[in-house]
Design a protein around this motif. Structure first.
Motif, short mmCIF file in Angstrom:
data_model
loop_
_atom_site.label_atom_id
_atom_site.label_comp_id
_atom_site.label_asym_id
_atom_site.label_seq_id
_atom_site.Cartn_x
_atom_site.Cartn_y
_atom_site.Cartn_z
N LEU A 542 0.86 -1.07 0.00
CA LEU A 542 0.05 -0.07 0.07
C LEU A 542 0.83 1.25 0.16
O LEU A 542 1.71 1.44 0.78
CB LEU A 542 -0.69 0.21 1.12
N THR A 543 0.70 2.16 -1.06
CA THR A 543 1.43 3.27 -0.85
C THR A 543 0.82 4.44 -0.33
O THR A 543 -0.64 4.61 -0.51
CB THR A 543 1.73 3.58 -2.67
N GLU A 544 1.24 5.52 -0.19
CA GLU A 544 0.98 6.55 0.48
C GLU A 544 -0.10 7.35 -0.65
O GLU A 544 -1.16 7.89 -0.22
CB GLU A 544 1.87 7.86 0.98
N ARG A 545 0.31 7.35 -1.83
CA ARG A 545 -0.44 8.15 -2.78
C ARG A 545 -1.90 7.54 -3.25
O ARG A 545 -2.53 8.13 -3.43
CB ARG A 545 0.55 8.23 -4.09
N GLU A 546 -1.79 6.29 -3.30
CA GLU A 546 -2.87 5.50 -3.78
C GLU A 546 -3.50 4.74 -2.65
O GLU A 546 -4.39 3.92 -2.62
CB GLU A 546 -2.51 4.67 -4.79
N PHE A 547 -3.07 5.12 -1.58
CA PHE A 547 -3.77 4.43 -0.26
C PHE A 547 -5.06 4.14 -0.11
O PHE A 547 -5.74 2.72 -0.16
CB PHE A 547 -2.95 4.95 1.09
N SER A 548 -6.06 5.26 -0.23
CA SER A 548 -7.40 5.19 -0.08
C SER A 548 -8.14 4.32 -1.39
O SER A 548 -8.89 3.45 -0.92
CB SER A 548 -8.11 6.42 -0.25
N PHE A 549 -7.53 4.35 -2.50
CA PHE A 549 -8.23 3.55 -3.64
C PHE A 549 -7.63 2.10 -3.44
O PHE A 549 -8.52 1.36 -3.49
CB PHE A 549 -7.67 4.27 -4.97
N GLN A 550 -6.50 1.84 -2.96
CA GLN A 550 -6.11 0.33 -2.78
C GLN A 550 -6.86 -0.06 -1.86
O GLN A 550 -7.20 -1.55 -1.77
CB GLN A 550 -4.60 0.59 -2.39
N GLN A 551 -6.95 0.61 -0.63
CA GLN A 551 -7.60 -0.05 0.56
C GLN A 551 -9.17 -0.22 0.13
O GLN A 551 -9.77 -1.27 0.59
CB GLN A 551 -7.63 0.94 1.68
N ALA A 552 -9.87 0.77 -0.47
CA ALA A 552 -11.10 0.35 -0.65
C ALA A 552 -11.26 -0.89 -1.83
O ALA A 552 -12.17 -1.53 -1.75
CB ALA A 552 -11.74 1.66 -1.50
N HIS A 553 -10.43 -0.88 -2.72
CA HIS A 553 -10.51 -2.09 -3.79
C HIS A 553 -10.09 -3.35 -3.15
O HIS A 553 -11.04 -4.32 -3.43
CB HIS A 553 -9.38 -1.94 -5.06
N LEU A 554 -9.24 -3.52 -2.10
CA LEU A 554 -9.20 -4.80 -1.51
C LEU A 554 -10.39 -4.99 -0.74
O LEU A 554 -10.59 -6.13 -0.80
CB LEU A 554 -7.78 -4.63 -0.67
N GLN A 555 -10.72 -4.08 0.31
CA GLN A 555 -11.89 -4.46 0.87
C GLN A 555 -13.20 -4.97 0.01
O GLN A 555 -14.10 -5.62 0.58
CB GLN A 555 -12.26 -3.21 1.80
N ALA A 556 -13.33 -4.19 -1.07
CA ALA A 556 -14.47 -4.77 -2.11
C ALA A 556 -14.24 -6.14 -2.47
O ALA A 556 -15.15 -7.10 -2.52
CB ALA A 556 -14.48 -3.79 -3.14
N LEU A 557 -12.95 -6.55 -2.93
CA LEU A 557 -12.71 -7.78 -3.27
C LEU A 557 -13.00 -8.91 -2.09
O LEU A 557 -13.33 -10.09 -2.14
CB LEU A 557 -11.19 -7.94 -3.68
N MET A 558 -12.50 -8.40 -0.87
CA MET A 558 -12.69 -9.08 0.39
C MET A 558 -14.11 -9.49 0.52
O MET A 558 -14.57 -10.61 1.01
CB MET A 558 -12.03 -8.64 1.51
N ARG A 559 -15.10 -8.32 0.44
CA ARG A 559 -16.47 -8.76 0.63
C ARG A 559 -17.09 -9.45 -0.40
O ARG A 559 -17.97 -10.21 0.02
CB ARG A 559 -17.10 -7.26 0.42
N THR A 560 -16.59 -9.74 -1.59
CA THR A 560 -17.10 -10.82 -2.43
C THR A 560 -16.41 -11.93 -2.37
O THR A 560 -16.46 -12.85 -3.05
CB THR A 560 -16.74 -10.33 -3.84
N GLU A 561 -15.29 -12.13 -1.45
CA GLU A 561 -14.73 -13.43 -1.28
C GLU A 561 -13.91 -13.91 -2.31
O GLU A 561 -13.55 -15.09 -2.48
CB GLU A 561 -15.66 -14.66 -0.50
N ALA A 562 -13.29 -12.81 -3.03
CA ALA A 562 -12.50 -13.10 -4.07
C ALA A 562 -11.00 -13.25 -3.49
O ALA A 562 -9.96 -13.81 -4.11
CB ALA A 562 -12.66 -12.16 -5.16
N ILE A 563 -10.74 -12.59 -2.36
CA ILE A 563 -9.51 -12.48 -1.84
C ILE A 563 -9.46 -12.56 -0.47
O ILE A 563 -10.38 -12.36 0.22
CB ILE A 563 -8.78 -11.02 -2.14
N VAL A 564 -8.25 -13.27 0.14
CA VAL A 564 -8.27 -13.54 1.55
C VAL A 564 -7.05 -12.95 2.02
O VAL A 564 -5.93 -13.56 1.50
CB VAL A 564 -8.52 -14.95 2.02
#
Length: 629
Positions: A542-564
């Motif tokens: 996770l980078t400082e510049r894209e942190f918010s986008f990366q975090q939201a993207h990962l959490q969305a994938l976690m909610r769909t159980e595509a990523i753990v």
């Protein structure tokens, strides 16, 4: 009627102030005795004058005696004989040779620096040979030091309390009766210890039989039976020989713990709550009765007496008693610094002050004032700096590595291998011999027994590893195992795979159990993915510049159980990813991604005949772009 109401009001104020001090200390993460002393003094005669302990009369002595009995029993019950065996030589020396060193050194300091008569000086010294489990145990819960140091400090605090109290009684008898024969004094000490130890051992065995045989009693009633029994043992020992009751309660607790009763966890929780209440009320009452003028009247000599006790006598004590031990210099230095005095010193000093005053002997108030000055300085200086000192010496258990994993399945084996790639030791516990053989083929140590057996967790050396993870297919069992691990072994990180329920929500904060990976992880599904080779191992930073986008993207994938997310790397720490963890910029997330394409396993392993995921060296795992939604 007015007198009765006054006594009731005094007790209510003491209880409310004591629990209030505990709450504030818990919130600020500092030793509770700091606020107990502060609140007591503020409410006492030198403060707002709301609390007057002397109005309780002889009832104060009764409260002190019964509460101290419960406190020492709980301390003995928390001692683990197996752990004591690892430091038995050093512990034996601290309780015997260390007691003599502190007694002689503190007595000489009080005589030469505080200008006390020799008899009064040694009476003070006998009151401060104890270190006090009521201060050390809460302190060690806040400051996570390595297991060997923690066991030595707890063992010293519990075992030396009755020895010091009985020693003080022997010296007080010498003062009151004018008896100066050292042989009679030593024999009196040995007889009291022997009588108390014998009565306590028999009582502890009877408690153990009651827990194992009296199935008709509910768990709650068994706890109350033990409470009544502890007070009964204390009183019986006191009747047989005065001041032997404290030793009886400590030994009863140690013997009952060694009996391995099935309801041990519930009993420990019940006795722990009673101890918190007892310590809170006693410190409030005793500190409220303290005169600040008497402390100021002691002069600079008494301050130097306490400083000598802290910076000369204690280091000399530890140095001699641990000379031939396997403790390193960092551990020894921490032991030199941590020796706070507690409730036994305060309560016995208060009682002795009353006895000396009633007999017309000067020095009672001075002894009480000097003991409380010792408590204040040792608790404030050592208690508030213990965390910083432990971190500086690098002996905190937060530095512990390795993992104990309960449940042998494809995902747990993958996690174990990732730990091993980092050079950390891993033990898996499972009852399935077939799964164990498959894991052992991966050079992973497996214990084929039930993790519900406490001995198995001890065999896995849970007390010296950094992470406990329960991930069997039964979420309820995982949560229970994690609770037991947190309460009985207290590793730095305790996680489990379990369904999120209101009960679990309430319990996790208290038992320090974290939900692993993601909420409501479908463990069976992901194990099937791993078996079929439909999983890809990925990592992203996770980078400082894209942190918010990366975090939201990962959490969305976690909610769909595509990523753990499996691991979180942060500041050179390699941690199992908790479901509730708040990520930070520069965190490195290692995750598994569900890949529905067939035969992915062949591409990952490079072996067309492989039946399991061969994980690459973690250092060679390359950054994998996060897939789109």
């Amino acid at each position: 009627m007015e007198a009765s109401f006054e006594l009731t009001l005094q007790m209510v104020i003491a209880v409310a102030a004591g629990i209030g001090a505990q709450v504030v200390a818990e919130y600020l993460k500092v030793p509770s005795i700091v606020f107990l002393l502060l609140f007591g003094i503020l409410l006492g005669a030198d403060g707002i004058g709301l609390l007057h302990p002397h109005s309780l009369g002889s009832g104060l002595e009764v409260i002190v005696a019964l509460a101290t009995a419960v406190i020492l029993f709980e301390g003995g019950f928390n001692l683990e004989l197996r752990e004591l065996g690892k430091v038995s030589g050093s512990l034996r020396n601290l309780v015997t040779i260390g007691t003599a060193i502190t007694l002689i050194g503190a007595g000489m300091a009080a005589h030469w620096l505080s200008e006390f008569p020799w008899t009064i000086a040694f009476l003070y010294a006998s009151l401060v040979v104890v270190t006090g489990p009521t201060v050390i145990s809460p302190l060690l819960k806040l400051v996570k030091v390595d297991r060997q140091v923690a066991t030595l400090l707890e063992g010293e605090g519990v075992l030396i309390d009755p020895v010091g109290a009985i020693l003080a009684v022997v010296i007080l008898d010498t003062i009151l009766n004018g008896e100066t024969d050292p042989i009679r004094a030593i024999s009196g000490l040995i007889i009291r210890l022997g009588i108390g130890g014998g009565i306590g051992a028999i009582g502890g065995l009877l408690f153990g039989l009651m827990f194992k045989r009296a199935n008709f009693l509910s768990d709650e009633l068994k706890n109350l039976v033990v409470l009544a029994g502890v007070w009964g043992l204390f009183t019986l020992a006191q009747l047989v020989r005065s001041e032997s009751g404290l030793m009886a309660t400590v030994v009863a607790g140690i013997v009952l713990r060694a009996s391995s009763v099935p309801e041990e966890r519930l009993l420990r929780r019940f006795k722990g709550q009673l101890t918190i209440l007892g310590v809170s009320v006693l410190f409030i009452l005793l500190s409220a009765d303290l005169s600040l003028a008497s402390i100021l009247a002691l002069g600079w000599g008494s301050l130097f007496t306490v400083l000598t006790l802290m910076f000369v006598i204690r280091p000399l004590n530890v140095g001699i008693c641990t000379w031939n031990s396997d403790l390193n210099w960092r551990q020894k230095l921490f032991l030199c610094w941590i020796a706070p005095r507690g409730i036994v010193s305060a309560s016995v000093a208060s009682l002795f002050s009353i006895f000396l005053t009633e007999r017309g002997i000067n020095g009672g108030d001075s002894i009480k004032a000097l003991v409380f000055l010792t408590i204040i300085l040792t608790v404030v200086c050592q208690g508030l700096t213990a965390g910083w000192v432990a971190s500086w010496l690098q002996i905190t258990s937060k530095e512990a590595t390795g993992a104990v994993i309960v449940g042998c399945n494809p995902l747990s084996v993958l996690i174990a291998r990732l730990f091993q790639e980092r050079g950390e030791s891993v033990v898996i516990i499972d009852t399935d011999p077939v799964a164990a053989q498959q894991a052992e083929a991966e050079n992973i140590r497996v214990i084929v027994r039930s993790a519900l057996d406490k001995g198995v967790l001890e065999e896995a050396e849970l007390d010296s590893v950094g992470t406990f993870l329960a991930m069997t297919n039964n979420g309820e069992v995982n949560f229970v195992l994690a609770q037991r691990a947190a309460e009985e072994f207290n590793p730095p990180r305790v996680l489990a795979v379990f369904p999120r329920t209101p009960e679990a929500n309430n319990a996790t904060g208290k038992a320090k159990v974290q939900q692993a990976f993601i909420a409501d992880l479908p463990l069976k599904t992901w194990n099937e993915y791993l078996k079929d080779g439909r999983v890809k191992l990925g990592t992203t930073t996770l980078t400082e510049r894209e942190f918010s986008f990366q975090q939201a993207h990962l959490q969305a994938l976690m909610r769909t159980e595509a990523i753990v997310p499996l691991f979180l790397e942060r500041e050179d720490q390699f941690l199992i990813a908790p479901a509730t963890e708040e990520w930070q910029p520069s965190d490195r997330i290692i995750y598994i991604l569900h890949d529905p394409r067939p035969n992915l396993l062949k591409r990952l392993s490079g072996d067309c005949n492989a039946r399991r995921l061969n994980v690459e060296k973690l250092s060679k795992v390359e950054e994998v772009p996060i897939p789109p939604l």
